[in-house]
Design an enzyme around this catalytic site. Structure first.
Site, short mmCIF file in Angstrom:
data_model
loop_
_atom_site.label_atom_id
_atom_site.label_comp_id
_atom_site.label_asym_id
_atom_site.label_seq_id
_atom_site.Cartn_x
_atom_site.Cartn_y
_atom_site.Cartn_z
N ARG A 1 96.96 55.52 95.53
CA ARG A 1 96.60 55.44 94.13
C ARG A 1 95.85 56.72 93.70
O ARG A 1 95.42 57.51 94.53
CB ARG A 1 95.72 54.21 93.87
CG ARG A 1 96.47 52.89 93.98
CD ARG A 1 95.55 51.69 93.89
NE ARG A 1 94.71 51.56 95.08
CZ ARG A 1 93.82 50.59 95.26
NH1 ARG A 1 93.64 49.68 94.32
NH2 ARG A 1 93.12 50.53 96.37
N LEU B 1 84.85 35.41 95.67
CA LEU B 1 84.07 36.60 95.31
C LEU B 1 82.73 36.17 94.75
O LEU B 1 82.65 35.30 93.88
CB LEU B 1 84.81 37.43 94.25
CG LEU B 1 84.01 38.60 93.66
CD1 LEU B 1 83.84 39.70 94.70
CD2 LEU B 1 84.66 39.14 92.41
N TYR C 1 85.60 52.29 92.70
CA TYR C 1 85.22 51.10 93.47
C TYR C 1 84.27 51.54 94.58
O TYR C 1 84.50 52.57 95.23
CB TYR C 1 86.45 50.44 94.11
CG TYR C 1 87.33 49.67 93.16
CD1 TYR C 1 86.83 48.55 92.49
CD2 TYR C 1 88.65 50.05 92.94
CE1 TYR C 1 87.64 47.84 91.61
CE2 TYR C 1 89.46 49.33 92.06
CZ TYR C 1 88.95 48.23 91.40
OH TYR C 1 89.74 47.53 90.54
N SER D 1 85.59 22.27 96.49
CA SER D 1 85.35 23.01 97.74
C SER D 1 84.00 22.65 98.35
O SER D 1 82.94 22.84 97.73
CB SER D 1 85.41 24.51 97.45
OG SER D 1 85.18 25.25 98.64
N SER E 1 92.60 42.43 91.52
CA SER E 1 92.60 41.07 92.04
C SER E 1 93.92 40.38 91.73
O SER E 1 94.43 39.59 92.54
CB SER E 1 91.44 40.27 91.43
OG SER E 1 90.19 40.81 91.84
N ILE F 1 88.05 40.69 101.93
CA ILE F 1 87.59 41.56 103.01
C ILE F 1 86.82 42.77 102.49
O ILE F 1 85.94 43.30 103.18
CB ILE F 1 88.79 42.00 103.91
CG1 ILE F 1 88.29 42.59 105.22
CG2 ILE F 1 89.72 42.92 103.16
CD1 ILE F 1 87.54 41.64 106.11
N ASP F 2 87.11 43.24 101.28
CA ASP F 2 86.35 44.36 100.71
C ASP F 2 84.87 44.02 100.59
O ASP F 2 84.02 44.92 100.58
CB ASP F 2 86.89 44.75 99.34
CG ASP F 2 88.14 45.62 99.42
OD1 ASP F 2 88.16 46.52 100.27
OD2 ASP F 2 89.08 45.40 98.64
N ARG G 1 87.40 24.70 86.25
CA ARG G 1 88.52 25.57 86.59
C ARG G 1 89.65 24.75 87.22
O ARG G 1 90.83 24.97 86.93
CB ARG G 1 88.05 26.67 87.54
CG ARG G 1 89.15 27.63 87.99
CD ARG G 1 89.77 28.36 86.82
NE ARG G 1 90.88 29.21 87.23
CZ ARG G 1 91.92 29.50 86.48
NH1 ARG G 1 92.01 29.02 85.25
NH2 ARG G 1 92.88 30.28 86.92
N GLU H 1 83.67 47.34 90.40
CA GLU H 1 83.71 45.90 90.68
C GLU H 1 82.50 45.13 90.15
O GLU H 1 82.50 43.89 90.19
CB GLU H 1 83.87 45.65 92.18
CG GLU H 1 82.64 45.95 93.03
CD GLU H 1 82.56 47.40 93.49
OE1 GLU H 1 81.68 47.69 94.32
OE2 GLU H 1 83.37 48.24 93.01
N VAL I 1 93.71 43.50 105.31
CA VAL I 1 93.79 44.87 104.81
C VAL I 1 92.79 45.05 103.66
O VAL I 1 92.80 44.30 102.68
CB VAL I 1 95.22 45.20 104.35
CG1 VAL I 1 95.28 46.59 103.70
CG2 VAL I 1 96.18 45.13 105.53
N ALA I 2 91.95 46.08 103.79
CA ALA I 2 90.85 46.25 102.85
C ALA I 2 91.26 46.86 101.51
O ALA I 2 90.47 46.85 100.58
CB ALA I 2 89.75 47.10 103.49
N HIS J 1 82.08 48.71 96.56
CA HIS J 1 81.99 47.60 97.52
C HIS J 1 80.90 47.88 98.56
O HIS J 1 81.16 47.93 99.77
CB HIS J 1 83.34 47.35 98.20
CG HIS J 1 84.43 46.93 97.26
ND1 HIS J 1 84.41 45.71 96.60
CD2 HIS J 1 85.56 47.56 96.85
CE1 HIS J 1 85.49 45.61 95.84
NE2 HIS J 1 86.19 46.73 95.95
N LYS K 1 89.16 54.42 95.49
CA LYS K 1 88.44 53.80 96.60
C LYS K 1 87.08 54.45 96.80
O LYS K 1 86.79 55.54 96.31
CB LYS K 1 89.26 53.90 97.89
CG LYS K 1 90.49 53.01 97.90
CD LYS K 1 90.17 51.55 97.63
CE LYS K 1 89.41 50.88 98.76
NZ LYS K 1 89.12 49.44 98.44
#
Length: 370
Positions: free
Chosen positions: A15, A240, A94, A220, A134, A269-270, A203, A118, A298-299, A96, A75
């Site tokens: 990207r 999140l 981003y 949940s 997302s 995972i991020d 929701r 984020e 995969v991050a 994180h 990133k």
């Protein structure tokens, strides 16, 4: 303002921070844009297109970092990039930071003004700069899960949608936000049996109104998560908590009792991941196995569909980039409380409460830096 766009250097990250169209938006307002050579070439955005939009081309990243007043990336900066940041320089990307103490320390040391996509908020709620990625990651989670359920990829050898006479796979989605709802759409589309869990009953009601008996919704909690995970063929973690580490909702014990050859996809995972057995992987080596359960962690999942992701991200980020360039960071943040929420690190201080608390820094409110 002189805005710099370096080429992304994270593993398999194609990207780019600004498209030619975004460059044109900045240049038409009197700003200068310096783009690193071949920054967008991997996704079909040539240097010639950037030049036509009004950008200048730099041969290397050090030239970008040395000259630009604001760095626009995708990133989080890698260690070599952090070392090139300077005091007062704006970094807009981003970050994180919650699970990344090393990057946080490097940004604090740099003295840069670091705004994280984020944690920027919107008037109607939500995280508008995180939402497009997302959406991509949620949809990709089903593609990735379906692929790794194949026997050759380590899975149990099951087709998500089944065939006449053979039951479809059971997909469990933890979290009914942007990631979860996009994963849900894809899973239903291929004919899987879907269960979605969330703590927000309103929701769940919304999803029930839209999808009816095509899905099962569950409140949940530890019991329903355990029950659902043990019955699942594919589990997608899409939880999140803005600006802080994701909660570990699926324990090692639950993983050890899942079906052999089941797959988990940790989209969180991020932010550290929501499976206790998760650790970040790359597109080059996307999976590993724990207790016969395939983990896809995969991050930077949207990086796999880098062209789609770049355009979707730019639609969300360009407005704030223009505001920062037009007004400077202090005035832009004074004028927009939602943009101010994106300030994570500023002039050697951690300015986001959850990150300061989680990583052991003194918290400096953003207002104190303005």
């Amino acid at each position: 303002m002189l805005v710099g766009v370096p080429k992304e250097i994270k593993n398999h990250e194609y990207r780019v921070g600004l498209t030619p169209a975004s460059v044109r938006e900045l240049v038409s307002r009197g700003h200068q844009v310096l783009v690193e050579k071949a920054a967008g070439s991997a996704i079909g955005l040539s240097d010639e297109q950037y030049v036509a939009a009004g950008a200048a081309i730099a041969d290397s990243a050090p030239q970008i970092f040395a000259r630009a007043e604001m760095i626009v990336k995708v990133k989080e900066p890698q260690p070599g990039e952090c070392s090139m940041l300077r005091d007062g320089q704006i970094l807009y990307t981003y970050l994180h930071l919650a699970p990344d103490s090393a990057q946080t320390a490097a940004l604090v040391k740099s003295g840069a003004v670091c705004l994280a996509y984020e944690t920027i908020t919107a008037p109607g709620g939500g995280l508008p700069l995180l939402a497009p990625m997302s959406e991509v990651a949620g949809r990709m989670s089903i593609q990735a899960g379906a692929a790794h359920l194949e026997k050759s990829k380590g899975g149990m050898g099951i087709l998500l949608g089944g065939v006449p006479g053979v039951a479809p796979a059971h997909v469990v989605i933890i979290g009914a936000g942007v990631v979860g709802s996009n994963a849900l759409q894809m899973a239903i589309g291929v004919g899987a049996r879907v269960t979605v869990l969330d703590k927000n009953v309103d929701r769940l009601r919304q999803l029930d109104l839209v999808f009816g008996n095509r899905i099962a919704t569950l409140f949940s909690n530890e019991h329903t998560i355990e029950e659902s995970v043990l019955a699942a063929d594919l589990v997608v973690g899409g939880v999140l908590v803005a600006g802080t580490a994701a909660p570990k909702l699926v324990t090692r014990s639950m993983i050890s009792r899942m079906k052999s050859g089941a797959v988990v996809v940790d989209v969180a995972i991020d932010q550290g991941g929501c499976f206790e057995t998760s650790h970040a992987t790359t597109h080059a080596e996307p999976t590993y196995t724990v207790d016969d359960v395939v983990h896809y962690c995969v991050a930077n999942m949207p990086g796999a569909v880098a062209r789609t992701s770049t355009f979707a991200l730019n639609h969300a980020t360009i407005g704030h980039a223009i505001a920062l360039a037009e007004k400077g960071w202090r005035q832009a943040l004074k004028d927009d409380a939602h943009l101010k929420n994106g300030l994570n690190v500023c002039r050697g201080k951690v300015t986001y409460a959850a990150i300061a608390q989680g990583l052991g820094y003194d918290y400096a409110p953003a207002d104190s830096m303005l």
